[in-house]
Design an enzyme around this catalytic site. Sequence first.
Site, PDB file in Angstrom:
ATOM      1  N   LYS A  50      69.554  19.519   3.761  1.00 17.32           N
ATOM      2  CA  LYS A  50      70.293  17.915   4.080  1.00 17.32           C
ATOM      3  C   LYS A  50      70.345  17.206   2.958  1.00 17.32           C
ATOM      4  O   LYS A  50      71.272  16.372   2.357  1.00 17.32           O
ATOM      5  CB  LYS A  50      69.348  17.310   5.079  1.00 17.32           C
ATOM      6  CG  LYS A  50      69.916  17.705   6.430  1.00 17.32           C
ATOM      7  CD  LYS A  50      68.773  17.421   7.679  1.00 17.32           C
ATOM      8  CE  LYS A  50      69.196  18.022   8.925  1.00 17.32           C
ATOM      9  NZ  LYS A  50      68.250  18.373   9.837  1.00 17.32           N
ATOM     10  N   GLN A  94      63.030  14.821  11.603  1.00 24.27           N
ATOM     11  CA  GLN A  94      63.341  16.289  12.046  1.00 24.27           C
ATOM     12  C   GLN A  94      62.432  16.808  13.188  1.00 24.27           C
ATOM     13  O   GLN A  94      61.039  16.428  13.082  1.00 24.27           O
ATOM     14  CB  GLN A  94      62.681  16.941  10.583  1.00 24.27           C
ATOM     15  CG  GLN A  94      62.971  18.501  10.738  1.00 24.27           C
ATOM     16  CD  GLN A  94      64.719  18.901  10.807  1.00 24.27           C
ATOM     17  OE1 GLN A  94      65.392  18.425   9.719  1.00 24.27           O
ATOM     18  NE2 GLN A  94      64.950  19.844  11.663  1.00 24.27           N
ATOM     19  N   ASP A 117      71.884  11.224  14.283  1.00 19.33           N
ATOM     20  CA  ASP A 117      71.913  12.590  15.019  1.00 19.33           C
ATOM     21  C   ASP A 117      72.303  12.475  16.485  1.00 19.33           C
ATOM     22  O   ASP A 117      72.537  13.315  17.143  1.00 19.33           O
ATOM     23  CB  ASP A 117      70.222  12.937  15.251  1.00 19.33           C
ATOM     24  CG  ASP A 117      69.827  14.055  14.322  1.00 19.33           C
ATOM     25  OD1 ASP A 117      70.778  15.045  14.005  1.00 19.33           O
ATOM     26  OD2 ASP A 117      68.405  14.400  14.110  1.00 19.33           O
TER      27      ASP A 117
END
Length: 281
Positions: A50, A94, A117
């Site tokens: 990322k 995460q 997300d």
Amino acid sequence: MAATLIDGKALAAKLKQNVLTEAKTLPRKPGLAVILVGDNPASRVYVTSKRKDCEECGFYSEEYALPAETTQKELLALVAELNGRADIDGILVQLPLPKGLDEKEVLLAIDPAKDVDCFHPYNVGQLTIGTPVFQPCTPGGVMEMLKEYGIDPAGKRCVVLGRSNIVGKPMAMLLLHAHGTVVMCHSKTPDMKELAASADILVSAVGKTGLVTADMVKEGAVVIDVAMNRNDAGKLCGDVCFEEAAVKASYITPVPGGVGPMTRAMLMKNTLTAAKLHQGL
Ligand code: NAP
């Protein structure tokens, strides 16, 4: 192989290039903060990629690698601080979090306008009613692939294997909004093989190597393999028996090089969207 290969790697590169071009026009660089708790090696790999994606897209990025002993209170305090930062447009925690931390509470604490997300219930709700601010990254990436290859789900029978909140459910929702007739299968579906074999568009997001065999693929079907499994030799593979399915399918995604790179590119696209929102654009 009869099927056309859907090249996720190439499409993701194109998408990121477009994001970079648009990011350059903004008064302020898009900013993404990634929080990693504990030392899960797979998560570490994702976080590193990322960071690389952010560099490629001209974004500002910050990484927080917190020890596994981090408390819920400490994690929530960091999220609150990032929620308040004007230079951070997207916050990504995460997953999975180490045992003892409440994932739901953490995701709920992220400002929905920074929820790149698309996991916050507000954004899930927006997606459900058909007015999403952000695209859920993996299913959104699949929709971009279909679009790129001229595959219109309208009027098609779409069968989604798997019903997780991250992939299966939002995938079904996006296909439904694109006017597909959607069937969802899960571990309690008795006739999954028959249902899969009736699909014009078959999306597998289960996580079981070899699950989708040729008899589950209709002649001419589009086969999208979301899964990222390791086979006995430790090699990355999907749910679909690729070689045999490719003989019957019209289009098929490979693993690796299919949905995976698209998921990453969609995160960049969402961060750009957030940055534009925050800059009133
Ligand atoms: P998950 O949360 O474990 O969900 C798996 C789903 O599959 C569940 O809904 C489960 O049903 C269903 N299932 C399990 N066994 C089944 C069976 N034998 N037949 C039919 N359905 C079955 O997994 P996930 O997070 O959605 O991930 C799925 C796969 O996609 C994994 O391989 C993951 O690594 C991969 N993934 C890839 C990307 C990417 O970017 N390419 C992104 C995210 C995930 P129940 O609900 O009944 O338990």
